[in-house]
Design a protein around this motif. Sequence first.
Motif, PDB file in Angstrom:
ATOM      1  N   SER A 224       0.816  -1.213   0.000  1.00 44.07           N
ATOM      2  CA  SER A 224       0.000   0.000   0.000  1.00 44.07           C
ATOM      3  C   SER A 224       0.850   1.264   0.000  1.00 44.07           C
ATOM      4  CB  SER A 224      -0.938  -0.002   1.209  1.00 44.07           C
ATOM      5  OG  SER A 224      -0.197   0.045   2.428  1.00 44.07           O
ATOM      6  N   LEU A 225       2.072   1.164   0.524  1.00 47.50           N
ATOM      7  CA  LEU A 225       2.963   2.322   0.556  1.00 47.50           C
ATOM      8  C   LEU A 225       3.367   2.749  -0.850  1.00 47.50           C
ATOM      9  CD1 LEU A 225       4.611   4.238   2.406  1.00 47.50           C
ATOM     10  CD2 LEU A 225       6.448   2.567   2.310  1.00 47.50           C
ATOM     11  N   LEU A 226       3.346   1.795  -1.798  1.00 47.14           N
ATOM     12  CA  LEU A 226       3.787   2.065  -3.160  1.00 47.14           C
ATOM     13  C   LEU A 226       2.616   2.164  -4.130  1.00 47.14           C
ATOM     14  CD1 LEU A 226       6.919  -0.273  -3.303  1.00 47.14           C
ATOM     15  CD2 LEU A 226       6.701   2.026  -2.405  1.00 47.14           C
ATOM     16  N   GLU A 227       1.450   2.517  -3.590  1.00 48.32           N
ATOM     17  CA  GLU A 227       0.271   2.770  -4.416  1.00 48.32           C
ATOM     18  C   GLU A 227      -0.025   4.269  -4.447  1.00 48.32           C
ATOM     19  OE1 GLU A 227      -1.331   0.685  -6.185  1.00 48.32           O
ATOM     20  OE2 GLU A 227      -0.955  -1.311  -5.346  1.00 48.32           O
ATOM     21  N   VAL A 228      -0.605   4.727  -5.542  1.00 52.57           N
ATOM     22  CA  VAL A 228      -1.055   6.115  -5.635  1.00 52.57           C
ATOM     23  C   VAL A 228      -2.447   6.200  -5.032  1.00 52.57           C
ATOM     24  CG1 VAL A 228      -1.570   8.038  -7.169  1.00 52.57           C
ATOM     25  CG2 VAL A 228       0.304   6.472  -7.717  1.00 52.57           C
ATOM     26  N   SER A 229      -2.617   7.079  -4.056  1.00 54.84           N
ATOM     27  CA  SER A 229      -3.901   7.210  -3.375  1.00 54.84           C
ATOM     28  C   SER A 229      -5.016   7.558  -4.362  1.00 54.84           C
ATOM     29  CB  SER A 229      -3.807   8.291  -2.298  1.00 54.84           C
ATOM     30  OG  SER A 229      -5.069   8.533  -1.712  1.00 54.84           O
ATOM     31  N   SER A 230      -6.212   7.058  -4.098  1.00 54.51           N
ATOM     32  CA  SER A 230      -7.350   7.297  -4.992  1.00 54.51           C
ATOM     33  C   SER A 230      -7.748   8.763  -5.056  1.00 54.51           C
ATOM     34  CB  SER A 230      -8.551   6.458  -4.541  1.00 54.51           C
ATOM     35  OG  SER A 230      -8.919   6.786  -3.208  1.00 54.51           O
ATOM     36  N   ASP A 231      -7.368   9.556  -4.049  1.00 59.63           N
ATOM     37  CA  ASP A 231      -7.715  10.982  -4.081  1.00 59.63           C
ATOM     38  C   ASP A 231      -6.634  11.841  -4.720  1.00 59.63           C
ATOM     39  OD1 ASP A 231      -5.802  10.761  -2.135  1.00 59.63           O
ATOM     40  OD2 ASP A 231      -6.942  11.797  -0.565  1.00 59.63           O
ATOM     41  N   VAL A 232      -5.596  11.210  -5.294  1.00 57.29           N
ATOM     42  CA  VAL A 232      -4.545  11.938  -6.005  1.00 57.29           C
ATOM     43  C   VAL A 232      -4.852  11.929  -7.491  1.00 57.29           C
ATOM     44  CG1 VAL A 232      -2.107  11.951  -6.641  1.00 57.29           C
ATOM     45  CG2 VAL A 232      -2.778  11.458  -4.287  1.00 57.29           C
ATOM     46  N   LYS A 233      -4.882  13.117  -8.097  1.00 61.67           N
ATOM     47  CA  LYS A 233      -5.142  13.250  -9.527  1.00 61.67           C
ATOM     48  C   LYS A 233      -3.848  13.066 -10.301  1.00 61.67           C
ATOM     49  CE  LYS A 233      -6.692  16.488 -13.074  1.00 61.67           C
ATOM     50  NZ  LYS A 233      -7.145  17.880 -13.352  1.00 61.67           N
ATOM     51  N   LEU A 234      -3.848  12.108 -11.236  1.00 64.86           N
ATOM     52  CA  LEU A 234      -2.677  11.886 -12.087  1.00 64.86           C
ATOM     53  C   LEU A 234      -2.786  12.751 -13.336  1.00 64.86           C
ATOM     54  CD1 LEU A 234      -2.235   7.995 -11.894  1.00 64.86           C
ATOM     55  CD2 LEU A 234      -0.854   9.747 -10.774  1.00 64.86           C
ATOM     56  N   MET A 235      -1.728  13.512 -13.616  1.00 65.44           N
ATOM     57  CA  MET A 235      -1.683  14.377 -14.788  1.00 65.44           C
ATOM     58  C   MET A 235      -0.608  13.895 -15.740  1.00 65.44           C
ATOM     59  SD  MET A 235      -1.880  18.142 -12.989  1.00 65.44           S
ATOM     60  CE  MET A 235      -0.423  17.793 -11.971  1.00 65.44           C
ATOM     61  N   ASN A 236      -0.841  14.071 -17.052  1.00 63.28           N
ATOM     62  CA  ASN A 236       0.243  13.834 -17.997  1.00 63.28           C
ATOM     63  C   ASN A 236       1.110  15.081 -18.085  1.00 63.28           C
ATOM     64  OD1 ASN A 236      -0.986  15.669 -19.825  1.00 63.28           O
ATOM     65  ND2 ASN A 236      -2.171  14.009 -20.771  1.00 63.28           N
ATOM     66  N   PHE A 237       2.178  15.006 -18.864  1.00 60.42           N
ATOM     67  CA  PHE A 237       3.140  16.105 -18.913  1.00 60.42           C
ATOM     68  C   PHE A 237       2.509  17.389 -19.446  1.00 60.42           C
ATOM     69  CE2 PHE A 237       6.932  18.071 -21.184  1.00 60.42           C
ATOM     70  CZ  PHE A 237       7.433  18.649 -20.035  1.00 60.42           C
ATOM     71  N   GLN A 238       1.664  17.272 -20.481  1.00 63.59           N
ATOM     72  CA  GLN A 238       1.027  18.455 -21.041  1.00 63.59           C
ATOM     73  C   GLN A 238       0.108  19.126 -20.033  1.00 63.59           C
ATOM     74  OE1 GLN A 238       1.250  15.499 -22.590  1.00 63.59           O
ATOM     75  NE2 GLN A 238       2.744  16.066 -24.179  1.00 63.59           N
ATOM     76  N   GLN A 239      -0.663  18.323 -19.294  1.00 62.88           N
ATOM     77  CA  GLN A 239      -1.551  18.876 -18.266  1.00 62.88           C
ATOM     78  C   GLN A 239      -0.754  19.548 -17.155  1.00 62.88           C
ATOM     79  OE1 GLN A 239      -3.528  15.175 -17.386  1.00 62.88           O
ATOM     80  NE2 GLN A 239      -5.396  15.779 -18.481  1.00 62.88           N
ATOM     81  N   TYR A 240       0.377  18.942 -16.798  1.00 63.24           N
ATOM     82  CA  TYR A 240       1.217  19.499 -15.739  1.00 63.24           C
ATOM     83  C   TYR A 240       1.775  20.861 -16.147  1.00 63.24           C
ATOM     84  CZ  TYR A 240       5.148  19.963 -12.507  1.00 63.24           C
ATOM     85  OH  TYR A 240       6.043  20.437 -11.577  1.00 63.24           O
ATOM     86  N   LEU A 241       2.307  20.967 -17.370  1.00 68.20           N
ATOM     87  CA  LEU A 241       2.853  22.244 -17.842  1.00 68.20           C
ATOM     88  C   LEU A 241       1.755  23.298 -17.942  1.00 68.20           C
ATOM     89  CD1 LEU A 241       5.387  21.190 -20.617  1.00 68.20           C
ATOM     90  CD2 LEU A 241       5.879  21.915 -18.281  1.00 68.20           C
ATOM     91  N   PHE A 242       0.563  22.896 -18.396  1.00 67.89           N
ATOM     92  CA  PHE A 242      -0.550  23.829 -18.512  1.00 67.89           C
ATOM     93  C   PHE A 242      -0.935  24.380 -17.147  1.00 67.89           C
ATOM     94  CE2 PHE A 242      -5.134  24.816 -18.838  1.00 67.89           C
ATOM     95  CZ  PHE A 242      -5.081  25.773 -19.855  1.00 67.89           C
ATOM     96  N   GLN A 243      -0.964  23.490 -16.140  1.00 68.51           N
ATOM     97  CA  GLN A 243      -1.291  23.941 -14.795  1.00 68.51           C
ATOM     98  C   GLN A 243      -0.235  24.891 -14.264  1.00 68.51           C
ATOM     99  OE1 GLN A 243      -2.770  21.215 -11.603  1.00 68.51           O
ATOM    100  NE2 GLN A 243      -0.896  21.873 -10.550  1.00 68.51           N
ATOM    101  N   LYS A 244       1.052  24.594 -14.526  1.00 66.66           N
ATOM    102  CA  LYS A 244       2.114  25.466 -14.043  1.00 66.66           C
ATOM    103  C   LYS A 244       2.002  26.854 -14.662  1.00 66.66           C
ATOM    104  CE  LYS A 244       6.109  24.556 -12.836  1.00 66.66           C
ATOM    105  NZ  LYS A 244       7.555  24.302 -12.730  1.00 66.66           N
ATOM    106  N   MET A 245       1.630  26.927 -15.928  1.00 64.73           N
ATOM    107  CA  MET A 245       1.463  28.235 -16.586  1.00 64.73           C
ATOM    108  C   MET A 245       0.277  28.986 -15.986  1.00 64.73           C
ATOM    109  SD  MET A 245       2.380  27.634 -20.622  1.00 64.73           S
ATOM    110  CE  MET A 245       1.184  26.311 -20.850  1.00 64.73           C
ATOM    111  N   ASN A 246      -0.783  28.269 -15.652  1.00 65.91           N
ATOM    112  CA  ASN A 246      -1.954  28.904 -15.058  1.00 65.91           C
ATOM    113  C   ASN A 246      -1.686  29.387 -13.636  1.00 65.91           C
ATOM    114  OD1 ASN A 246      -3.589  28.620 -17.291  1.00 65.91           O
ATOM    115  ND2 ASN A 246      -4.508  26.696 -16.591  1.00 65.91           N
ATOM    116  N   ASP A 247      -0.767  28.715 -12.945  1.00 67.98           N
ATOM    117  CA  ASP A 247      -0.453  29.075 -11.566  1.00 67.98           C
ATOM    118  C   ASP A 247       0.437  30.301 -11.447  1.00 67.98           C
ATOM    119  OD1 ASP A 247      -1.988  26.989 -10.682  1.00 67.98           O
ATOM    120  OD2 ASP A 247      -0.304  25.614 -10.354  1.00 67.98           O
ATOM    121  N   ARG A 248       1.026  30.709 -12.549  1.00 63.58           N
ATOM    122  CA  ARG A 248       1.946  31.868 -12.504  1.00 63.58           C
ATOM    123  C   ARG A 248       1.177  33.171 -12.333  1.00 63.58           C
ATOM    124  NH1 ARG A 248       6.287  30.385 -17.350  1.00 63.58           N
ATOM    125  NH2 ARG A 248       7.219  28.601 -16.277  1.00 63.58           N
TER     126      ARG A 248
END
Length: 248
Positions: A224-248
């Motif tokens: 269980s320590l090496l599982e991603v929690s169900s309440d964690v949203k997984l993003m791909n690289f494009q989504q991650y970069l888009f969020q970082k730009m929006n956070d600026r």
Amino acid sequence: MQKASYYLSAMLMVACFTQPATAQFEGEITFKTYEYSKGQEKESDGFNLYVRPDRILLQGENQYQFMESIQTEGVLVRLDKQDFVFLTGDSKALQIAKSDITSMMKMFGNDAKETADDYDIRYSRTGDTKDIRGYKAEKFIFREEEDGENDNSVVWMTKEIDVNWGMLAEPWNDNMDALISSSFPADIIFKEKYFPLRVELYSKGELRSVLEATKVSKTPVDRSLLEVSSDVKLMNFQQYLFQKMNDR
């Protein structure tokens, strides 16, 4: 401390991108970083490495910068799913594949080559050995090309801890190959199968910082320590970069 943090980041990076033949070790390894000034020792940082045959989690106490664009608290290497999950906090995580990393290295190619040039490291074997946490460790001396005789790193490594680091054996692009080979002794770790247990950094002949395995526990790791929690949203690289730009 800058070099100690660099070694930690280099270990994290190399751990994600290379594959020895088999997995032997399962358990938990705790690393701590200590700084030294005027003879005084101060604990400054630390991280844990959790290893199972199909997954590896490297998790730090703080956030670390990865490839100029990702702030991560750790990396979950899911060999069974053939991906990497960068733990970025705030109930979000970056799920990434090799093709995405290759794209990132092309995007930050010049920075990667400059980083590789900044850390042109040479090493020598001393033949000295000592016991660290019950494992026989051999002494290596590392020195950047431009460093003086009294500026170096002493790395104690063992062949008695055999870890399967990752799932990718095929070549990367030129930028990634240059960065990995220059940033840390990948051949020693993955071809000769050494594992680093202690890194001592010296400046002008004085000990400045230490990165050391303070606990090696060869026991089964809770899945269980090496599982991603169900309440964690997984993003791909494009989504991650888009969020970082929006956070600026």
